[in-house]
Design an enzyme around this catalytic site. Sequence first.
Site, mmCIF file in Angstrom:
data_model
loop_
_atom_site.group_PDB
_atom_site.id
_atom_site.type_symbol
_atom_site.label_atom_id
_atom_site.label_comp_id
_atom_site.label_asym_id
_atom_site.label_seq_id
_atom_site.Cartn_x
_atom_site.Cartn_y
_atom_site.Cartn_z
ATOM 1 N N HIS A 190 0.790 -1.314 -0.093
ATOM 2 C CA HIS A 190 -0.045 0.136 -0.270
ATOM 3 C C HIS A 190 0.911 1.302 -0.134
ATOM 4 O O HIS A 190 0.764 1.928 -1.020
ATOM 5 C CB HIS A 190 -1.095 -0.155 0.621
ATOM 6 C CG HIS A 190 -2.261 0.976 1.605
ATOM 7 N ND1 HIS A 190 -3.145 1.032 0.467
ATOM 8 C CD2 HIS A 190 -1.352 2.251 2.034
ATOM 9 C CE1 HIS A 190 -3.591 2.089 1.138
ATOM 10 N NE2 HIS A 190 -2.697 2.657 1.762
ATOM 11 N N SER A 193 -8.749 4.266 -3.214
ATOM 12 C CA SER A 193 -9.257 3.281 -2.927
ATOM 13 C C SER A 193 -9.446 3.763 -1.472
ATOM 14 O O SER A 193 -8.040 3.523 -0.142
ATOM 15 C CB SER A 193 -8.739 2.560 -2.885
ATOM 16 O OG SER A 193 -7.709 1.862 -2.364
ATOM 17 N N HIS A 194 -10.451 2.729 -0.780
ATOM 18 C CA HIS A 194 -10.572 2.157 1.131
ATOM 19 C C HIS A 194 -11.722 0.944 0.542
ATOM 20 O O HIS A 194 -12.838 1.085 0.944
ATOM 21 C CB HIS A 194 -11.286 3.581 1.335
ATOM 22 C CG HIS A 194 -10.894 2.939 3.260
ATOM 23 N ND1 HIS A 194 -11.248 3.506 4.428
ATOM 24 C CD2 HIS A 194 -9.301 3.594 3.176
ATOM 25 C CE1 HIS A 194 -10.422 3.497 4.727
ATOM 26 N NE2 HIS A 194 -8.789 3.046 4.514
ATOM 27 N N ASN A 197 -3.666 5.962 -7.210
ATOM 28 C CA ASN A 197 -3.192 5.142 -6.044
ATOM 29 C C ASN A 197 -3.683 3.732 -6.509
ATOM 30 O O ASN A 197 -4.086 3.536 -7.810
ATOM 31 C CB ASN A 197 -4.475 5.320 -5.361
ATOM 32 C CG ASN A 197 -4.925 4.483 -3.682
ATOM 33 O OD1 ASN A 197 -5.868 3.683 -3.978
ATOM 34 N ND2 ASN A 197 -3.341 4.399 -2.962
ATOM 35 N N ASN A 250 -6.299 8.244 -11.652
ATOM 36 C CA ASN A 250 -6.660 7.083 -11.703
ATOM 37 C C ASN A 250 -6.615 5.936 -9.781
ATOM 38 O O ASN A 250 -5.312 6.396 -8.801
ATOM 39 C CB ASN A 250 -5.675 5.972 -12.176
ATOM 40 C CG ASN A 250 -3.917 5.939 -11.855
ATOM 41 O OD1 ASN A 250 -3.691 4.934 -12.138
ATOM 42 N ND2 ASN A 250 -3.299 6.771 -12.144
ATOM 43 N N ARG A 303 -7.333 14.999 3.534
ATOM 44 C CA ARG A 303 -6.681 15.461 3.771
ATOM 45 C C ARG A 303 -5.371 15.222 2.614
ATOM 46 O O ARG A 303 -3.998 16.555 2.845
ATOM 47 C CB ARG A 303 -6.274 14.747 5.096
ATOM 48 C CG ARG A 303 -7.037 14.462 6.074
ATOM 49 C CD ARG A 303 -6.270 13.948 7.337
ATOM 50 N NE ARG A 303 -6.836 13.074 7.182
ATOM 51 C CZ ARG A 303 -7.424 11.480 7.341
ATOM 52 N NH1 ARG A 303 -8.554 12.246 7.869
ATOM 53 N NH2 ARG A 303 -6.757 10.319 7.165
ATOM 54 N N ASP A 304 -5.335 14.832 2.125
ATOM 55 C CA ASP A 304 -4.508 14.289 1.200
ATOM 56 C C ASP A 304 -4.734 15.788 0.291
ATOM 57 O O ASP A 304 -3.070 16.321 -0.391
ATOM 58 C CB ASP A 304 -4.060 13.381 -0.207
ATOM 59 C CG ASP A 304 -3.450 11.650 0.396
ATOM 60 O OD1 ASP A 304 -2.577 12.034 0.472
ATOM 61 O OD2 ASP A 304 -4.136 10.770 0.159
HETATM 62 N N1 LIG Z 1 -1.675 4.378 -10.491
HETATM 63 C C1 LIG Z 1 -0.965 5.636 -10.194
HETATM 64 N N2 LIG Z 1 -0.913 6.346 -11.112
HETATM 65 C C2 LIG Z 1 -0.060 7.797 -10.851
HETATM 66 N N3 LIG Z 1 0.538 8.151 -9.177
HETATM 67 C C3 LIG Z 1 0.032 7.058 -8.883
HETATM 68 C C4 LIG Z 1 -0.411 5.383 -8.730
HETATM 69 N N4 LIG Z 1 -0.608 5.510 -7.809
HETATM 70 C C5 LIG Z 1 -0.002 6.525 -6.093
HETATM 71 N N5 LIG Z 1 0.331 7.285 -7.316
HETATM 72 C C6 LIG Z 1 1.655 7.896 -7.118
HETATM 73 O O1 LIG Z 1 2.021 8.143 -6.008
HETATM 74 C C7 LIG Z 1 2.449 8.809 -4.907
HETATM 75 C C8 LIG Z 1 1.846 7.911 -3.934
HETATM 76 O O2 LIG Z 1 1.137 7.740 -3.605
HETATM 77 P P1 LIG Z 1 0.096 7.418 -1.648
HETATM 78 O O3 LIG Z 1 1.484 6.313 -1.734
HETATM 79 O O4 LIG Z 1 -1.157 6.782 -2.439
HETATM 80 O O5 LIG Z 1 0.095 9.003 -1.689
HETATM 81 P P2 LIG Z 1 -0.891 9.372 0.067
HETATM 82 O O6 LIG Z 1 0.815 8.802 0.526
HETATM 83 O O7 LIG Z 1 -0.454 10.956 -0.479
HETATM 84 O O8 LIG Z 1 -1.686 8.678 -0.002
HETATM 85 C C9 LIG Z 1 1.182 9.978 -5.635
HETATM 86 O O9 LIG Z 1 2.078 10.434 -5.660
HETATM 87 C C10 LIG Z 1 0.989 9.172 -6.038
HETATM 88 O O10 LIG Z 1 -0.397 10.181 -7.014
HETATM 89 MG MG LIG Z 2 -0.820 11.748 1.439
#
Ligand SMILES: Nc1ncnc2c1ncn2[C@@H]1O[C@H](COP(=O)(O)OP(=O)(O)O)[C@@H](O)[C@H]1O
Ligand SMILES: [Mg+2]
Lengths: 92, 92, 752, 225
Positions: free
Chosen positions: C55, C103-104, C553, C515, C125-126
């Site tokens: 995750h 997603s959740h 994500n 996405n 929050r993001d």
């Molecule tokens: N399917 C994806 N396509 C493009 N970027 C992604 C994808 N999944 C994650 N990212 C990018 O990777 C980074 C880390 O994602 P994430 O862990 O979800 O962020 P956060 O820690 O803010 O919740 C973010 O910049 C997110 O936009």
């Molecule tokens: Mg974040």
Amino acid sequence: MRRYRERGVAGGVGMAKIVVDVMLKPEIRDPQGEAIAAACHRLGFAGVRSVRQGKRFEVEFDGETDPEAKAAELAEDLLANPVIEEFSIRRG
Amino acid sequence: MRRYRERGVAGGVGMAKIVVDVMLKPEIRDPQGEAIAAACHRLGFAGVRSVRQGKRFEVEFDGETDPEAKAAELAEDLLANPVIEEFSIRRG
Amino acid sequence: MTADSVAEAEVTPEREQPYAALGLTNAEYALIISQLGRRPTESELAIYSVMWSEHCSYKSSRKHLRQFGEKAPPSAALLAGIGQNAGVVDIGQGYAVTFKIESHNHPSYVEPFQGAATGVGGIVRDILAMGARPVAILDSLRFGPADAPDTRRVLPGVVAGISFYGNCLGLPNIGGELAFDPCYAGNPLVNALCVGVMRHGDLQVAAADGPGNQVILLGSRTGPDGIGGASVLASATFGAPSESGNGHLAKRPSVQVGDPFMEKLLVECCLELYAAELIEGIQDLGAAGIACATAELAAGGEGGMRVTLDDVPLRDPSLTPAEILMSESQERMMAVVTPASVEAFLKVCRKWDVEATVIGEVTGDGTLTMTWRGRTVVSIPPRTAADGPVYQRPMARPADLDSLQAAAPDGLDRPKDGPALRATLLALLGSAEEADKSWVTAQYDHYVRGSTVLAMPEDGGLLRVDEQTQLGIALATDGNGRYCRLDPSHGTQLALGEAYRNVAMTGATPVAVTNCLNFGSPEDPQVMWQLAEAVRGLADGCAALGIPVTGGNVSLYNQTGDNAIHPTPVIGVLGVHDDVRRRLAAGFTAGGAQVVLLGATREEFGGSAWAHVVHQHLGGRPPVPDLYAERTLATLMAAAASDGLLASAHDLSTGGLAIALAESCLRGARGCRVSVAGDPFTALFSESAARAVVSVTPGREDEFAALCASHGVPATPLGETGGDTLTVEAAFEVPLDELRQAWESTLPALFD
Amino acid sequence: MARKVGIVTFPGSLDDVDAARAVRLAGGVAVPLWHAERDLRGVDAVILPGGFSYGDYLRCGAIAAHSPVMTALRQAARAGLPLLGICNGFQILCEAHLLPGALTRNHRRRFINREVTIKIENRATPWTAKFTEYEEVTVVLKSGEGAYLADLATIGELESAGRVVARYVGGDQNGSLDAIAGIASEEGNVVGLMPHPEHAMEALTGAGTGGRRFFESIMMTVLAR
Ligand SMILES: Nc1ncnc2c1ncn2[C@@H]1O[C@H](COP(=O)(O)OP(=O)(O)O)[C@@H](O)[C@H]1O
Ligand SMILES: [Mg+2]
């Protein structure tokens, strides 16, 4: 304000009133209770250390041989959410 | 599902847990209770004659000499709405 | 209670640690040891286990996701891209927009209400962390069969949770999706998108820089929420709870409870802090809580960070340091503040009743150090936690794909005459997937903040950003698991095309993509292949459309036993509208208006709603995505909207022309009379991409026809709006009342 | 002279932005008021906006009803200051006993967001003076706890004194007794309204313009005072 007494059941034979109390499990966060506790403090009730809020159901059964058991079943199926809540049952 | 027992208060001297039950006055209609009763019937709990839903608060007091009286005050001021609700108080 | 310290780790290299129970492999554990030069402490192990989880680390997908950057078209509009909390897009007039979908899924299956609610809270929050004011949400939902008993448990709870959290937070919900398929029965998909608006200069960074700057935790207290993993750690260390008498260890809930009221305070508080320029860096706390926020802030900066875990305000004083680090308590943020600003910072927090506590300091030593009760429990280079391992997992084309693609829907029984076509329309319109979604959307506030120009059931949500200039933004999310099961790459492009088209239908110009990749287990090579194909399709598709992926994500392990969900990438597209007063909507509002079909129709029924609803069939190839045609269609729509040539516009998607016509009739409470050329079944129910049905402003037909010709978009006049029936000449006629009855009664009958 | 309408923000107020815009669109000046302050900043009228003050925890409006600004408003209302509570604001007014009765959970136990038509039955309040007799307008109902309840004596008093300001057209929406959508205080200056007129100020972003008259009414009556 009026306080209430537990009222007997109006009906006749075979009638029973069961009280089902439903509370969040102690380890589950209760934001509502927290907000109420904060309000208590603002209102000057300094002695309030914590508040937890739950639900109380008064269920009237008719013609059940074991209304407590029925109420427990009902609580499991409908009145409480087993993932985050727990309940207790007693005669009203 | 886990059923719960009334838990003693964790803290020490001067701590008290009070339960405040709040129910709609009997003359006030309880649409929530009615909806739950209808749901009970759909689920096959034919013996359910009526349901009324109220609230249950568990309030922990710290260092109050008469926590029941304090709880009653709190119920009148905040926990219950005298226009439509009534409450009862007991040690938890 | 004493905690495992660095000093102790150095002298007890042999101590057994429960890394496997925390989800780390032997190799990963060995890598930690080699990076630290010793075994990790319990707290460090907690940090690595959550930071290196799929995750947080994207360890299976990261290799593939690089294509989004590599293939992206050059874009001057991108102010911040992938790698930030969310991408930021310049929309002109000094405004910037940030948006992301997340997603959740699993939490929403365990506890639908709280799972979905906290999903909304997390994505908001993001967006807040980027410096923007969150202004709207969308939700994309997929469940098992609509009539399955468990769907009756999950769906109403999820919807109530989103309604509770979003409404209480004061964010209009302006769109989303609702779909059903047996593959989601044990794995519902709950994806939430949030969009925020800021001025150009308002961008915040997630970095801890400037030695001496203070690290402040604000928002809710830290409690034992969502730390099932940490209990493993604690019980392995302290012995089983029953033996040790540590009763609390058994009671660490995996369910997080949302407090939207606190989140609202946090939003207003942070916005006031930004406006007063009291913040050097900020990060939201989501999955992996303080572990993730500290590691990412420190890794984002130049120096290091020292944290005193004793100073973290706790809801439950019995938490161990590892539990404090892993707790997923909601509604928290972490800020970096200069010493001179701390007093002013805390004052703003007090105004909003937000608890805020200094818990650490930025240092210059390049190390993330944490102490608890006088002992050093964490001392690591932050990058080692923030940049996890990257895997090149084996991939294999699904063994059944050839036979699945060979089982085309050609042999299925088709409606042959007018009455049969009519019955097919009513069956589709009344199916859970095509039916009116008001049962869900009527629980969402879309009026709050007074900027919503279009919301459900329109194709795209549209918000007014500036009341003077009428600048606006449009958003849509789309996905189609059936198409993607048949062809993950094309299916993903179809989803992209649909979201893009939905945005274009409002008259807006699509500018950026987010996405959420929902898939099964990456350890299954066939799932990995699907993921790789989907990413390839999306990256190529975005290049063809000329708009970048700005974030997203990945949600993996959506499977029960060996049964994975259909590969389900959900695509969100953001568009810019120059003048929201010129927006287009789906309903036939003008009478006597010419009805025109835009785009080309082929016989495409693989994965269609017709095959699914009428025959429970899935096979063949999905429609061919035509991104060039999507692009010209979108350009045409923007021009037609700004010239005022159209009275309505609605895209064609599942269910084809028949469903689109029915929806335009019902939405505008006005019928139409049309005739179709060629095979009426194909004309009415095929799902060819890049199509729309519009009604033309009366008197402007020739202008519009000329515009279509100049853009090279096929335009076929079908008939005219009016009356109170949907009439397809030489086939059937359905009174609107009958259509409405079929459309509106389905969801209430299932879920009331 | 600019007419100043105070808009109170409680923690968790949401439609304060919309109420302020509605005041501006009607030609007035919106003055923000903060829940923790008693200073009413010389305003001519006050709106308690919609939202979820204090998260609607305990009971909708219950915690907000005890805030400092409500102490000031209680006094000012007694002196005749026009006060309009919309949705959560209505709930706060009931909890503060400035209006009788209570608002309780919708009978279907779900949040409702939809356009509704209401009939204005009392034009003698400062908030409804510009309506025509029994005018019907479309506004937005969006609430989880909008069912108006009171004991029968109170309902009887409201009905006979003409204090029902607005009623839902087309029957019951949420379980409100007598389809009551809004009521007034005995003196008429305090009005509570469950549906939202501030979301019906312009066709582009709202449910038409049916809500405008509430705000135009207060502009007119405040000027006359
Ligand atoms: N399917 C994806 N396509 C493009 N970027 C992604 C994808 N999944 C994650 N990212 C990018 O990777 C980074 C880390 O994602 P994430 O862990 O979800 O962020 P956060 O820690 O803010 O919740 C973010 O910049 C997110 O936009
Ligand atoms: Mg974040």
